[in-house]
Design a protein around this motif. Structure first.
Motif, PDB file in Angstrom:
ATOM      1  N   GLY A  57      50.351  96.169 -53.641  1.00 11.93           N
ATOM      2  CA  GLY A  57      49.239  96.729 -54.396  1.00 11.93           C
ATOM      3  C   GLY A  57      49.426  96.579 -55.898  1.00 11.93           C
ATOM      4  O   GLY A  57      50.551  96.474 -56.392  1.00 11.93           O
ATOM      5  N   VAL A  59      47.869  98.140 -59.754  1.00  6.78           N
ATOM      6  CA  VAL A  59      47.035  99.083 -60.488  1.00  6.78           C
ATOM      7  C   VAL A  59      47.074  98.723 -61.970  1.00  6.78           C
ATOM      8  O   VAL A  59      48.145  98.579 -62.555  1.00  6.78           O
ATOM      9  N   ILE A  72      39.049 106.104 -60.688  1.00  3.76           N
ATOM     10  CA  ILE A  72      39.505 104.937 -59.922  1.00  3.76           C
ATOM     11  C   ILE A  72      38.309 104.063 -59.580  1.00  3.76           C
ATOM     12  O   ILE A  72      37.277 104.556 -59.099  1.00  3.76           O
ATOM     13  N   ARG A  74      38.078 100.879 -57.059  1.00  2.00           N
ATOM     14  CA  ARG A  74      38.985 100.327 -56.041  1.00  2.00           C
ATOM     15  C   ARG A  74      38.418  99.089 -55.351  1.00  2.00           C
ATOM     16  O   ARG A  74      37.227  99.013 -55.044  1.00  2.00           O
ATOM     17  N   LYS A 129      41.488 103.495 -63.714  1.00  2.00           N
ATOM     18  CA  LYS A 129      42.514 102.818 -62.923  1.00  2.00           C
ATOM     19  C   LYS A 129      41.821 101.780 -62.042  1.00  2.00           C
ATOM     20  O   LYS A 129      41.030 102.134 -61.160  1.00  2.00           O
ATOM     21  N   VAL A 131      42.212  99.720 -59.143  1.00  2.00           N
ATOM     22  CA  VAL A 131      43.128  99.796 -58.006  1.00  2.00           C
ATOM     23  C   VAL A 131      42.819  98.670 -57.023  1.00  2.00           C
ATOM     24  O   VAL A 131      41.721  98.607 -56.466  1.00  2.00           O
ATOM     25  N   GLN A 133      43.981  97.425 -53.612  1.00  6.41           N
ATOM     26  CA  GLN A 133      44.697  98.039 -52.496  1.00  6.41           C
ATOM     27  C   GLN A 133      45.053  97.032 -51.409  1.00  6.41           C
ATOM     28  O   GLN A 133      44.201  96.271 -50.955  1.00  6.41           O
ATOM     29  N   MET A 144      49.428 104.024 -51.016  1.00 10.15           N
ATOM     30  CA  MET A 144      49.232 104.103 -52.463  1.00 10.15           C
ATOM     31  C   MET A 144      49.214 105.561 -52.933  1.00 10.15           C
ATOM     32  O   MET A 144      49.787 105.909 -53.969  1.00 10.15           O
ATOM     33  N   VAL A 149      49.301 107.076 -56.788  1.00 12.74           N
ATOM     34  CA  VAL A 149      48.174 106.432 -57.465  1.00 12.74           C
ATOM     35  C   VAL A 149      47.154 107.452 -57.991  1.00 12.74           C
ATOM     36  O   VAL A 149      46.404 107.149 -58.927  1.00 12.74           O
ATOM     37  N   ALA A 158      36.511 108.685 -57.783  1.00 12.07           N
ATOM     38  CA  ALA A 158      36.748 107.308 -57.337  1.00 12.07           C
ATOM     39  C   ALA A 158      35.455 106.682 -56.832  1.00 12.07           C
ATOM     40  O   ALA A 158      34.656 107.338 -56.148  1.00 12.07           O
TER      41      ALA A 158
END
Length: 394
Positions: A57, A59, A72, A74, A129, A131, A133, A144, A149, A158
């Motif tokens: 992963g 970040v 986040i 993602r 962030k 992310v 994944q 994570m 995370v 998120a």
């Protein structure tokens, strides 16, 4: 003032090139070594604070020039053990592997969104962030989370996008509450006694027992569960026997149990008890033994109402219409659910189904492909939702 559409359109060629490169080089969960390396270097070149997490992963942390919340955005990275049959110029070069779920598009959209947002960090209050994944198909989000995370800085919300061929291109699938099913996987072995098919009385046939089990399990979802609580029990694989004239000694069965329950933990326990009761009863009746293993995957994905509102507003600004929303739910599993159980979250769907472009194949199909004209909308949605969330002081 950011002209988001103009900036996204200026990077559309790079966006599509990135997606095609990832599509050509698919990697399974926790084996996304090439993908991870490209992402790490891309984010590092943008000047972000970048770190590896949960094996493969990545970040990237963007710190706005004003204090505020942490968000986040993602994207998932892993591919599937599917042999591609699209015939595309950029089809998979990795034998037996394919991006058959849209994750290649998810990565590309988030990278371009990061590139644009970095240039406007002076207008951002708080942190983002980015992310990336690993292993979404087998619940990498929890790894994570266990590695922090959601901390340092502490995450307040998120967003995630799923490109989705069951919806038409231009549609947005959006709903509050539970939108994707909780998932339990299982491995079941039925053990009998091998023998000659000409002397069945001297053997114990696990194949006959298995066929009874497979059919009877379906009665749980139609006779024992409230029909208003979606439940799907599916067998995905069966393996047994070595010859036409040999009674097998065992049969191996694998599948999934998906559900959307109000009280998930309590109802899940009851469902799994019913599941094993059926297996145990048939095995005792047919004089075979069994070994059953449940493999926990992900809980139900819960969309927060306030986060849904951010997406709705951003969609109207992106598409210029307010009649393209579909109140969409799916029994497919999605381990973004782990984030949604811990912080206010939303996962929404951007339609990719276009019959003329042959992008209407279902996910996990060997001819699955994306309508690349929709990728720019995903980038724009990432940017608009992020700015709106972080700059809202409430």
């Amino acid at each position: 003032m950011i002209n988001i559409k103009q900036e996204v359109e200026a990077l559309e060629e790079e966006l599509i090139d990135l997606r095609r490169d990832f599509h050509m080089h698919p990697e399974l969960g926790f084996q996304e070594f090439r993908t991870s390396k490209i992402i790490y270097e891309y984010l590092n070149n943008l000047g972000l604070e970048v770190k590896k997490i949960a094996k493969t992963g990545v970040v990237g942390l963007l710190k706005g020039e004003k204090p505020g919340k942490t968000l986040i955005l993602r994207a998932d990275m892993d591919a599937l053990p599917v042999t591609e049959k699209t015939g595309l110029d950029y089809a998979s070069v990795n034998k037996g592997l394919m991006h058959a779920c849209g994750h290649d598009g998810h990565i590309a959209m988030l990278l371009i969104a990061a590139k644009i947002l970095v240039n406007h960090k002076g207008q951002i209050s708080g942190n983002i962030k980015f992310v990336f994944q690993p292993n979404e198909e087998e619940a990498g989000a929890l790894d994570m989370i266990k590695e922090g995370v959601l901390e340092d800085p502490k995450v307040d919300g998120a967003f995630a996008i799923h490109l989705w061929t069951p919806l038409k291109s231009g549609e947005i699938g959006l709903a509050e509450g539970p939108v994707m099913g909780a998932l339990e996987e299982f491995e079941l072995t039925i053990m009998g006694k091998a023998g000659h098919t000409g002397s069945p009385h001297e053997a114990i046939d696990p194949i006959l027992a298995s066929t009874n089990i497979i059919q009877t399990l379906q009665s749980i979802q139609t006779r024992e569960i409230d029909p208003l609580l979606p439940t799907v029990i599916m067998i995905g694989k069966i393996n047994g026997g070595t010859g036409r004239n040999i009674i097998a000694d065992k049969v191996e069965i694998g599948g999934t149990i998906r559900f959307l329950f109000k009280d998930e933990e309590k109802e899940k326990g009851i469902l799994l008890e019913k599941f094993e009761r059926v297996i145990k009863g048939i095995c005792e009746a047919m004089n075979v033994k069994y070994k059953l293993d449940f493999i926990p995957s992900n809980p139900a994905l819960l969309n927060n109402q306030d986060m849904v509102n951010y997406v709705r507003k951003a969609s109207i600004e992106t598409f210029g219409v307010d009649d393209n929303f579909v109140k969409y739910r799916s029994m497919a599993g999605e381990d973004f659910a782990e984030f949604s159980q811990r912080v206010p979250s939303v996962l929404y769907f951007i339609g990719n189904g276009n019959e003329e472009k042959e992008t209407n194949y279902p996910h996990h199909h060997s001819k699955f492909n994306l309508d690349e004209d929709t990728l720019k909308y995903g980038v724009e949605m990432h940017i608009r939702t992020a700015i709106a969330f972080l700059n809202n002081k409430n």
